[in-house]
Design an enzyme around this catalytic site. Structure first.
Site, PDB file in Angstrom:
ATOM      1  N   ASP A 267      -5.431  26.526 -28.008  1.00 38.73           N
ATOM      2  CA  ASP A 267      -4.806  26.873 -26.737  1.00 38.73           C
ATOM      3  C   ASP A 267      -5.347  25.974 -25.617  1.00 38.73           C
ATOM      4  OD1 ASP A 267      -3.380  29.449 -25.219  1.00 38.73           O
ATOM      5  OD2 ASP A 267      -4.924  28.437 -24.044  1.00 38.73           O
TER       6      ASP A 267
ATOM      7  N   HIS B 220       0.127  25.620 -24.882  1.00 38.24           N
ATOM      8  CA  HIS B 220      -0.149  26.853 -24.149  1.00 38.24           C
ATOM      9  C   HIS B 220       1.169  27.545 -23.846  1.00 38.24           C
ATOM     10  CE1 HIS B 220      -2.244  29.685 -21.623  1.00 38.24           C
ATOM     11  NE2 HIS B 220      -1.566  29.333 -20.560  1.00 38.24           N
TER      12      HIS B 220
ATOM     13  N   SER C  93      -0.175  34.109 -21.247  1.00 39.39           N
ATOM     14  CA  SER C  93      -1.520  33.763 -20.755  1.00 39.39           C
ATOM     15  C   SER C  93      -2.188  34.972 -20.106  1.00 39.39           C
ATOM     16  CB  SER C  93      -1.543  32.515 -19.889  1.00 39.39           C
ATOM     17  OG  SER C  93      -0.445  32.338 -19.080  1.00 39.39           O
TER      18      SER C  93
HETATM   19  C1  K4Q Z   1     -10.184  35.375 -18.982  1.00 38.03           C
HETATM   20  C2  K4Q Z   1     -10.008  34.467 -20.077  1.00 38.03           C
HETATM   21  C3  K4Q Z   1      -9.136  33.262 -19.928  1.00 38.03           C
HETATM   22  C4  K4Q Z   1      -7.701  33.508 -19.674  1.00 38.03           C
HETATM   23  C5  K4Q Z   1      -6.827  32.301 -19.732  1.00 38.03           C
HETATM   24  C6  K4Q Z   1      -5.572  32.489 -18.933  1.00 38.03           C
HETATM   25  C7  K4Q Z   1      -4.765  31.243 -18.814  1.00 38.03           C
HETATM   26  C8  K4Q Z   1      -3.646  31.322 -17.816  1.00 38.03           C
HETATM   27  C9  K4Q Z   1      -2.000  30.090 -16.632  1.00 38.03           C
HETATM   28  C10 K4Q Z   1      -0.759  29.383 -17.051  1.00 38.03           C
HETATM   29  C11 K4Q Z   1       0.282  29.543 -16.008  1.00 38.03           C
HETATM   30  N1  K4Q Z   1      -0.973  27.989 -17.300  1.00 38.03           N
HETATM   31  O1  K4Q Z   1      -3.404  32.289 -17.166  1.00 38.03           O
HETATM   32  O2  K4Q Z   1      -2.895  30.191 -17.701  1.00 38.03           O
HETATM   33  O3  K4Q Z   1       1.042  30.472 -16.005  1.00 38.03           O
END
Ligand code: K4Q
Length: 382
Positions: free
Chosen positions: A261, A310, A155
């Site tokens: 996602d 995800h 992520s």
């Molecule tokens: C900047 C664009 C979007 C980014 C998405 C990032 C998603 C993320 C956290 C995860 C836990 N569920 O960091 O998800 O570790």
């Protein structure tokens, strides 16, 4: 050895950075978890995920809720690696014997920032510098003798891979020539599309990816790799998006990405668990799937199942998902083999039966029978 003491022996152990000016958001020292494997010249550097914050308000709220994502004072002494970080061949047929390094995410800046904490700045954002210093301190622990360094992340960490892999390759070229640097981005291929329903950016989870990184980039002091920076002068936020930064990268990068996602769906204001609102959501989902597929057209190494989910590379059961009969660890093995055989004189076509580019042909959610069961069950896998 009993079974359990052997396992403890295999855990990764916490080290704080010697250079204490490289810090987490709250000014505490950043660090990394390491499990050495003396016989191996493979090194895995893993970047954790966990969203981000992009303003005083969103960072204060993050600090109240999840302090361990902004500082190191409560980190455990050891951590057990799972999936691609597992030292057990049954769980990790791909790289179980590698030197494993996990860098906890404590900079909230998608691993892109360069700003220290000062008198008139509440938080530091030093994600990019944390990676640089970890690599620097690992050189004394054998990384200088490595054959391959695989920079992986999931992520926000998957985006961090795209943003940092060429910087790391450059750093190693000057400090330890001969180490091949490669990237593996899990769930970091984000689309810059308009959300299904517009929303303000009062909180992180209802701010579109484009709006989030536009705000973030200025708040974090983000540094982007040179070629992408030059291609988007004054609009460097574009470089957070895989399909824009990927063509500018020199290091080989493997993309692992669900066609749908869950984290992105959330930011686009698609909520599949609530009452379905009929055709609108479904059409949006369909076009998102098609857009995901078309942006991956020029990517040469990837694993893309048509599922709603995800993250994948740190799941204990990451081997169970298959695309056209190939699992992710197998596709990674084939990718590595193709890179090693890819000498200019010996340009062999991809070996039959060993594909490093797999994507489902069907485009509706869950048309692949090996997709993970339901969304809630995935949280148990982390
Ligand atoms: C900047 C664009 C979007 C980014 C998405 C990032 C998603 C993320 C956290 C995860 C836990 N569920 O960091 O998800 O570790």
């Amino acid at each position: 050895y009993t079974c359990s003491s052997q396992r403890v022996d295999q855990d990764m152990k916490l080290r704080f950075l010697k250079n204490v000016s490289v810090t987490c958001n709250d000014g505490s020292p950043a660090g990394y978890y390491l499990r050495e494997s003396k016989g191996s010249k493979r090194w895995l550097l893993f970047l954790e995920g966990g969203w981000y914050c992009f303003s005083k308000q969103t960072c204060d709220s993050r600090f109240r809720r999840t302090r361990t994502l902004m500082g190191s004072s409560k980190w455990p002494q050891t951590r057990r690696g799972t999936g691609i970080l597992s030292p057990q061949p049954e769980e990790n047929p791909y790289w179980w014997n590698a030197n494993m390094v996990l860098i906890p995410y404590c900079s909230s800046d998608v691993w892109s920032g360069t700003r220290p904490k000062t008198e008139n700045r509440d938080y530091a954002f030093m994600g990019s510098l944390i990676i640089k210093e970890v690599v620097n301190e690992l050189l004394m622990k054998g990384l200088d003798k490595a054959r391959v360094l695989l920079v992986a992340g999931r992520s926000a960490g998957g985006i961090g891979v795209l943003v940092n892999v060429d910087h790391i390759a450059q750093q190693l070229e000057t400090q330890a020539g001969g180490v091949k640097v490669r990237g593996l981005s899990d769930s970091g291929w984000v689309l810059d599309r308009t959300p299904y329903k517009p929303s303000d950016c009062q909180d992180v989870l209802s701010c579109s990816p484009v709006d989030a990184v536009k705000r973030g980039l200025r708040y974090w002091g983000t540094i982007m790799p040179e070629i992408c920076r030059q291609a988007h002068v004054g609009e460097e936020w574009n470089c957070f998006f895989g399909y824009k930064i990927y063509p500018t990268l020199k290091s080989p990068v493997f993309v692992a990405q669900w066609l749908f996602d869950l984290a992105q769906l959330m930011l686009f204001n698609i909520h599949l668990t609530g009452q379905p609102d009929g055709e609108g959501q479904w059409n949006y989902l369909q076009s998102l799937g098609h857009e995901m597929r078309s942006t991956l057209h020029h990517v040469s190494a990837m694993f893309v199942p048509s599922c709603v989910a995800h993250e994948l590379i740190t799941w204990t059961s990451w081997m169970d998902i298959q695309v056209k009969g190939t699992s992710l660890p197998k596709a990674l093995h084939c990718w590595e083999r193709s890179l090693n055989h890819n000498h200019p004189i010996n340009k062999s076509p991809p070996k039959r039966g060993c594909p490093s580019r797999v994507i489902d042909s069907c485009s509706w959610p869950h048309c692949n029978p090996t997709c993970p069961k339901i969304y809630d069950e995935q949280t148990g896998q982390e």
